[in-house]
Design an enzyme around this catalytic site. Structure first.
Site, PDB file in Angstrom:
ATOM      1  N   TYR A   1      -1.582  -1.395  10.705  1.00 38.83           N
ATOM      2  CA  TYR A   1      -1.744  -1.630   9.286  1.00 38.83           C
ATOM      3  C   TYR A   1      -0.490  -1.172   8.241  1.00 38.83           C
ATOM      4  O   TYR A   1       0.104  -1.834   7.599  1.00 38.83           O
ATOM      5  CB  TYR A   1      -2.991  -0.880   8.597  1.00 38.83           C
ATOM      6  CG  TYR A   1      -3.232  -1.321   7.258  1.00 38.83           C
ATOM      7  CD1 TYR A   1      -3.557  -2.306   6.738  1.00 38.83           C
ATOM      8  CD2 TYR A   1      -3.195  -0.170   6.376  1.00 38.83           C
ATOM      9  CE1 TYR A   1      -3.735  -2.668   5.480  1.00 38.83           C
ATOM     10  CE2 TYR A   1      -3.274  -0.440   5.122  1.00 38.83           C
ATOM     11  CZ  TYR A   1      -3.647  -1.608   4.522  1.00 38.83           C
ATOM     12  OH  TYR A   1      -3.881  -1.790   3.339  1.00 38.83           O
TER      13      TYR A   1
ATOM     14  N   SER B   1       0.905  -1.311   0.072  1.00 43.30           N
ATOM     15  CA  SER B   1      -0.088  -0.040  -0.065  1.00 43.30           C
ATOM     16  C   SER B   1       0.883   1.228  -0.124  1.00 43.30           C
ATOM     17  O   SER B   1       2.091   1.262   0.463  1.00 43.30           O
ATOM     18  CB  SER B   1      -0.757  -0.051   1.270  1.00 43.30           C
ATOM     19  OG  SER B   1      -1.489   1.361   1.452  1.00 43.30           O
TER      20      SER B   1
HETATM   21  N1  NAP Z   1      -8.891  -1.171  -0.691  1.00 49.29           N
HETATM   22  C1  NAP Z   1      -8.137  -0.284  -0.453  1.00 49.29           C
HETATM   23  O1  NAP Z   1      -8.262   0.796  -0.703  1.00 49.29           O
HETATM   24  C2  NAP Z   1      -6.452  -0.931  -0.344  1.00 49.29           C
HETATM   25  C3  NAP Z   1      -5.522   0.005  -0.555  1.00 49.29           C
HETATM   26  C4  NAP Z   1      -4.227  -0.597  -0.370  1.00 49.29           C
HETATM   27  C5  NAP Z   1      -4.004  -1.882  -0.232  1.00 49.29           C
HETATM   28  N2  NAP Z   1      -5.206  -2.720  -0.118  1.00 49.29           N
HETATM   29  C6  NAP Z   1      -4.505  -4.107  -0.057  1.00 49.29           C
HETATM   30  O2  NAP Z   1      -5.337  -4.996  -1.062  1.00 49.29           O
HETATM   31  C7  NAP Z   1      -5.485  -6.229  -0.384  1.00 49.29           C
HETATM   32  C8  NAP Z   1      -6.885  -6.510  -0.683  1.00 49.29           C
HETATM   33  O3  NAP Z   1      -8.024  -5.846  -0.152  1.00 49.29           O
HETATM   34  P1  NAP Z   1      -9.222  -5.508  -0.689  1.00 49.29           P
HETATM   35  O4  NAP Z   1      -9.362  -3.993  -0.759  1.00 49.29           O
HETATM   36  O5  NAP Z   1      -9.398  -6.174  -2.002  1.00 49.29           O
HETATM   37  O6  NAP Z   1     -10.193  -5.821   0.469  1.00 49.29           O
HETATM   38  P2  NAP Z   1     -11.375  -6.870   0.653  1.00 49.29           P
HETATM   39  O7  NAP Z   1     -12.590  -6.639  -0.453  1.00 49.29           O
HETATM   40  O8  NAP Z   1     -11.670  -6.909   2.101  1.00 49.29           O
HETATM   41  O9  NAP Z   1     -10.545  -8.199   0.369  1.00 49.29           O
HETATM   42  C9  NAP Z   1      -9.896  -8.915   1.265  1.00 49.29           C
HETATM   43  C10 NAP Z   1      -9.605 -10.481   1.061  1.00 49.29           C
HETATM   44  O10 NAP Z   1      -8.883 -11.062   1.973  1.00 49.29           O
HETATM   45  C11 NAP Z   1      -9.494 -12.275   2.585  1.00 49.29           C
HETATM   46  N3  NAP Z   1      -8.798 -12.404   3.803  1.00 49.29           N
HETATM   47  C12 NAP Z   1      -8.878 -11.753   4.835  1.00 49.29           C
HETATM   48  N4  NAP Z   1      -8.400 -12.375   5.891  1.00 49.29           N
HETATM   49  C13 NAP Z   1      -7.919 -13.838   5.382  1.00 49.29           C
HETATM   50  C14 NAP Z   1      -7.389 -14.687   5.988  1.00 49.29           C
HETATM   51  N5  NAP Z   1      -6.731 -14.822   7.030  1.00 49.29           N
HETATM   52  N6  NAP Z   1      -7.005 -15.787   5.113  1.00 49.29           N
HETATM   53  C15 NAP Z   1      -7.448 -15.736   3.839  1.00 49.29           C
HETATM   54  N7  NAP Z   1      -8.098 -14.794   3.079  1.00 49.29           N
HETATM   55  C16 NAP Z   1      -8.443 -13.531   4.092  1.00 49.29           C
HETATM   56  C17 NAP Z   1     -10.769 -11.814   2.539  1.00 49.29           C
HETATM   57  O11 NAP Z   1     -11.829 -13.032   2.343  1.00 49.29           O
HETATM   58  P3  NAP Z   1     -12.330 -13.949   3.484  1.00 49.29           P
HETATM   59  O12 NAP Z   1     -12.797 -12.849   4.802  1.00 49.29           O
HETATM   60  O13 NAP Z   1     -13.338 -14.708   2.917  1.00 49.29           O
HETATM   61  O14 NAP Z   1     -11.226 -14.673   4.017  1.00 49.29           O
HETATM   62  C18 NAP Z   1     -11.252 -10.963   1.008  1.00 49.29           C
HETATM   63  O15 NAP Z   1     -11.268 -11.980  -0.115  1.00 49.29           O
HETATM   64  C19 NAP Z   1      -5.290  -6.260   1.050  1.00 49.29           C
HETATM   65  O16 NAP Z   1      -3.926  -6.649   1.265  1.00 49.29           O
HETATM   66  C20 NAP Z   1      -5.115  -4.546   1.340  1.00 49.29           C
HETATM   67  O17 NAP Z   1      -4.415  -4.241   2.429  1.00 49.29           O
HETATM   68  C21 NAP Z   1      -6.413  -2.238  -0.324  1.00 49.29           C
END
Ligand code: NAP
Length: 257
Positions: free
Chosen positions: A148, A135
């Site tokens: 985080y 990020s």
């Molecule tokens: N959205 C943003 O603005 C943003 C910005 C920068 C970086 N990111 C990064 O992008 C990545 C994806 O995030 P997203 O925005 O797509 O959020 P999201 O929609 O909440 O997706 C997160 C995914 O991770 C899975 N997950 C969480 N804990 C887990 C575990 N212990 N084991 C296996 N799967 C797990 C969740 O599924 P389950 O709960 O079903 O396991 C879900 O599929 C993250 O690493 C986040 O830090 C996001």
């Protein structure tokens, strides 16, 4: 697009039940590749093209099992996308330990377990590519969102060393430093409600836009840190050059009076 099913590369994506991971799974399929996708809770089995694995990235055995199942199904592994992650807001001193631990175990241990499980299979395929989803807050002075940010600092640092360690195996590593994306991430974020104050008003990307960047990183074997927008590069530069000013701003933004 790949001509035969047999020759299509195989990607393993963590955190693929929603958001960026789900969009990435769909993008790899669109590009003619095979996809094994892991999450804890699948909502549907609607997309038969995606090989859905149920597992938890915090569990090293589960990640080794996920890689074995991928090999059994597709015969090889070419790309590992360490994407699963969760957010948290709250003070370092007063947040419940369980929340801090959940972030570290998911965002740090989870990435380590994912890449450690995947590397032997990438080596067996003669090389491959790893994308670590980090990020733009990896270098943010981050009061009330420190756990985080620090977890992303860990994985971005890890990516740099991993890249050199894996050079001899012909495995390349992208450290994908992304800005805000329209997913369920904020809604699911852990933390005392009082601390989840106003979100920064930065333009958001779609998960599909980020997903295409993940596919591109694999196809082009981008062996470096990658940011997707000038805005995100500017934020990281600001974080690096003016940590006190940015930190004071974050303090106002995330703290509740
Ligand atoms: N959205 C943003 O603005 C943003 C910005 C920068 C970086 N990111 C990064 O992008 C990545 C994806 O995030 P997203 O925005 O797509 O959020 P999201 O929609 O909440 O997706 C997160 C995914 O991770 C899975 N997950 C969480 N804990 C887990 C575990 N212990 N084991 C296996 N799967 C797990 C969740 O599924 P389950 O709960 O079903 O396991 C879900 O599929 C993250 O690493 C986040 O830090 C996001």
């Amino acid at each position: 697009m790949h001509s035969t099913q047999e020759k299509a590369p195989v990607a393993l994506i963590t955190g693929a039940s929603s958001g960026i991971g789900l969009a990435a799974a769909q993008a790899f399929i669109r590009h003619g590749m095979h996809v094994a996708a892991l999450a804890r809770n699948w909502r549907s089995r609607d997309d038969p093209a995606i090989f859905q694995l149920t597992g938890d990235v915090r569990d090293a055995d589960a990640m080794r099992a996920a890689v074995s199942e991928t090999i059994q199904r597709f015969g090889r592994l070419d790309y590992v996308i360490a994407n699963a992650g969760i957010g948290q807001r709250g003070s370092i001193a007063d947040s419940p330990w369980e929340e801090i631990e959940a972030v570290m175990r998911t965002n740090i241990d989870g990435v380590l377990h994912t890449v450690r499980a995947g590397i032997p299979a990438l080596r067996a395929s003669g090389g491959g590519h790893i994308v670590i989803v980090s990020s733009i807050v990896y270098n943010l002075t981050a009061p009330y969102t420190a756990t985080y940010s620090a977890s992303k600092a860990f994985v971005s640092s890890l990516a740099q060393s991993l890249r050199l360690e894996l050079e001899q195996d012909k495995i390349t590593v992208t450290d994908l430093r992304i800005g805000r994306v329209a997913t369920e991430f904020n809604k699911k974020r852990l933390g005392a409600a009082g601390y989840a104050a106003k979100a920064p008003r930065l333009p958001v990307m779609t998960p599909e836009f980020v997903a295409e960047a993940i596919v591109r990183a694999c196809l082009k074997r981008q062996n470096r840190a990658v940011a997707l927008r000038w805005l995100d590069r500017a934020v990281m530069l600001g974080n690096a050059l003016m940590p006190r000013i940015i930190g004071r701003r974050a303090l106002k933004q995330y703290k509740v009076d």
